[in-house]
Design a protein around this motif. Structure first.
Motif, short mmCIF file in Angstrom:
data_model
loop_
_atom_site.label_atom_id
_atom_site.label_comp_id
_atom_site.label_asym_id
_atom_site.label_seq_id
_atom_site.Cartn_x
_atom_site.Cartn_y
_atom_site.Cartn_z
N THR A 234 0.84 -1.19 0.00
CA THR A 234 0.00 0.00 0.00
C THR A 234 0.88 1.24 0.00
N ILE A 235 0.36 2.29 -0.61
CA ILE A 235 1.00 3.61 -0.56
C ILE A 235 -0.06 4.59 -0.07
N LYS A 236 0.21 5.23 1.03
CA LYS A 236 -0.71 6.21 1.58
C LYS A 236 -0.16 7.60 1.31
N PHE A 237 -0.89 8.38 0.52
CA PHE A 237 -0.49 9.74 0.19
C PHE A 237 -1.15 10.68 1.20
N ALA A 238 -0.37 11.12 2.18
CA ALA A 238 -0.89 12.06 3.17
C ALA A 238 -1.03 13.43 2.52
N LEU A 239 -2.18 14.06 2.70
CA LEU A 239 -2.49 15.32 2.04
C LEU A 239 -2.26 16.48 3.01
N LEU A 240 -1.05 17.02 2.99
CA LEU A 240 -0.64 18.09 3.90
C LEU A 240 0.00 19.21 3.11
N ASP A 241 -0.15 20.45 3.59
CA ASP A 241 0.50 21.57 2.91
C ASP A 241 1.28 22.48 3.86
N ASP A 242 1.33 22.15 5.14
CA ASP A 242 2.10 22.94 6.11
C ASP A 242 3.45 22.27 6.29
N ASN A 243 4.52 22.97 5.91
CA ASN A 243 5.85 22.37 5.94
C ASN A 243 6.30 21.97 7.33
N ASN A 244 5.90 22.72 8.33
CA ASN A 244 6.25 22.35 9.71
C ASN A 244 5.56 21.05 10.13
N ILE A 246 4.53 18.77 8.06
CA ILE A 246 5.11 17.71 7.23
C ILE A 246 6.40 17.20 7.86
N LEU A 247 7.28 18.11 8.27
CA LEU A 247 8.54 17.70 8.87
C LEU A 247 8.31 16.99 10.20
N LYS A 248 7.34 17.46 10.97
CA LYS A 248 7.02 16.79 12.24
C LYS A 248 6.57 15.35 11.97
N GLY A 249 5.73 15.17 10.96
CA GLY A 249 5.27 13.83 10.61
C GLY A 249 6.41 12.93 10.18
N TYR A 250 7.38 13.48 9.49
CA TYR A 250 8.56 12.71 9.09
C TYR A 250 9.39 12.31 10.31
N ASN A 251 9.62 13.27 11.18
CA ASN A 251 10.47 13.00 12.35
C ASN A 251 9.85 12.02 13.34
N ASN A 252 8.52 12.00 13.43
CA ASN A 252 7.89 11.06 14.36
C ASN A 252 7.52 9.73 13.71
N GLY A 253 7.94 9.54 12.46
CA GLY A 253 7.74 8.26 11.79
C GLY A 253 6.41 8.07 11.12
N GLU A 254 5.56 9.10 11.11
CA GLU A 254 4.27 8.96 10.44
C GLU A 254 4.41 9.06 8.92
N LEU A 255 5.44 9.74 8.45
CA LEU A 255 5.69 9.89 7.02
C LEU A 255 7.04 9.29 6.68
N ASP A 256 7.08 8.44 5.67
CA ASP A 256 8.32 7.79 5.27
C ASP A 256 9.07 8.59 4.21
N PHE A 257 8.36 9.43 3.47
CA PHE A 257 8.99 10.23 2.42
C PHE A 257 8.29 11.57 2.35
N GLU A 259 8.67 15.71 0.41
CA GLU A 259 9.35 16.55 -0.58
C GLU A 259 9.62 17.94 -0.06
N ASN A 260 8.82 18.41 0.89
CA ASN A 260 8.93 19.78 1.36
C ASN A 260 9.21 19.83 2.85
N LEU A 261 10.01 20.79 3.25
CA LEU A 261 10.29 21.05 4.65
C LEU A 261 10.65 22.52 4.80
N PRO A 262 10.60 23.06 6.02
CA PRO A 262 10.94 24.48 6.19
C PRO A 262 12.32 24.80 5.64
#
Length: 287
Positions: A234-244, A246-257, A259-262
């Motif tokens: 499965t590929i889950k495309f999380a629909l987010l537009d706030d870079n902060n 997005i980065l938080k989700g990456y750092n806590n393991g909710e997002l594996d990939f 493209e955008n960060l602050p």
């Protein structure tokens, strides 16, 4: 930026973020990069791109360049006519299916291309096939879409007539606007793209869920001809537009990939090796 692959209960599942809620999931109407990426997972044209195994950004192999290979078409012949026109004859693969198990036919491509050019569709990327005979007259409304130079001669054979020898025509076959859609789904409901029951696709993945402004979940299409060589279950495309966020989700393991960060975080993630910067070609308009 990307974390290590995640898996649970033996399955391979990833969550990525490319953008926020897409404006459309109709491949004929989409004109955004992120929407195009999702369309490439869900649909497939006569041709497709696959990794060539060759580094595109130098010798370190950080990014692979793509090569064009047959997609829904098994093969094609190109005939240069005496009057300067060109005829392509595509032969579809045996046994190709839509995600609901129905056969993909040459008629599906004929319908979809005529729909793309039809002024009533109002597709921004209709001009992608302006080399096809009859395009100009159909696009300006002076001719019926049925006069477009594309014809299914039988269920597995598609003939396309061009007004000239277009050097990039094979690449257009892999562009999302030219992907097939199912007539019965499209004309059965104006909201066909919003419901997985009617969002029938022919690509490697199919839509399982769309929680608007939250995520789009795709799963492997069991009817895809190359199913055994697909990637994540499965590929889950999380629909987010706030870079902060997005980065938080990456750092806590909710997002594996992502493209955008602050912007002020970029040096840190470049230094850590988690962030890679690749070449990108595109056009943006600022109002």
């Amino acid at each position: 930026a990307a974390t290590e692959d995640t898996a649970s209960d033996g399955d391979f599942n990833i969550t990525v973020n490319l953008a926020s809620e897409p404006m459309t999931m109709d491949p004929a109407l989409n004109s955004s990069v992120d929407g195009g990426i999702m369309a490439l997972h869900l649909f497939e044209g006569l041709m497709k791109w696959e990794d060539s195994g060759e580094a595109a950004n130098g010798s370190d192999g950080t990014a692979d360049s793509g090569k064009l290979v047959p997609g829904q078409a098994e093969s094609y012949e190109k005939t240069e006519n005496d009057d300067g026109t060109v005829t392509y004859t595509f032969k579809l693969r045996d046994g190709i299916k839509w995600s609901d198990g129905k056969d993909v036919t040459a008629g599906d491509f004929e319908y979809s291309w005529k729909r793309l050019v039809n002024p009533e569709t109002a597709a921004d990327y209709c001009y992608m096939i302006d080399m096809v005979k009859g395009y100009a007259e159909v696009a300006d409304g002076s001719a019926d879409p049925d006069t477009l130079g594309i014809k299914a001669t039988d269920d597995t054979t598609l003939q396309i007539d061009l007004t000239y020898d277009c050097p990039y025509f094979e690449e257009i076959m892999a562009f999302p606007a030219t992907f097939p859609v199912r007539k019965d789904m499209v004309e059965g409901s104006e909201n066909w793209t919003f419901d997985p029951a009617t969002y029938i696709s022919n690509g490697p993945y199919k839509m399982k869920e769309w929680s608007h402004n939250s995520y789009i979940l795709m799963e492997k299409n069991e009817n895809y001809y190359d199913y055994e060589n697909l990637g994540p279950d499965t590929i889950k495309f999380a629909l987010l537009d706030d870079n902060n966020a997005i980065l938080k989700g990456y750092n806590n393991g909710e997002l594996d990939f992502i493209e955008n960060l602050p912007v002020d975080e970029i040096p840190t993630y470049l230094a850590s090796g988690e962030l890679e910067i690749g070449d990108y070609l595109g056009t943006y308009y600022v109002c």
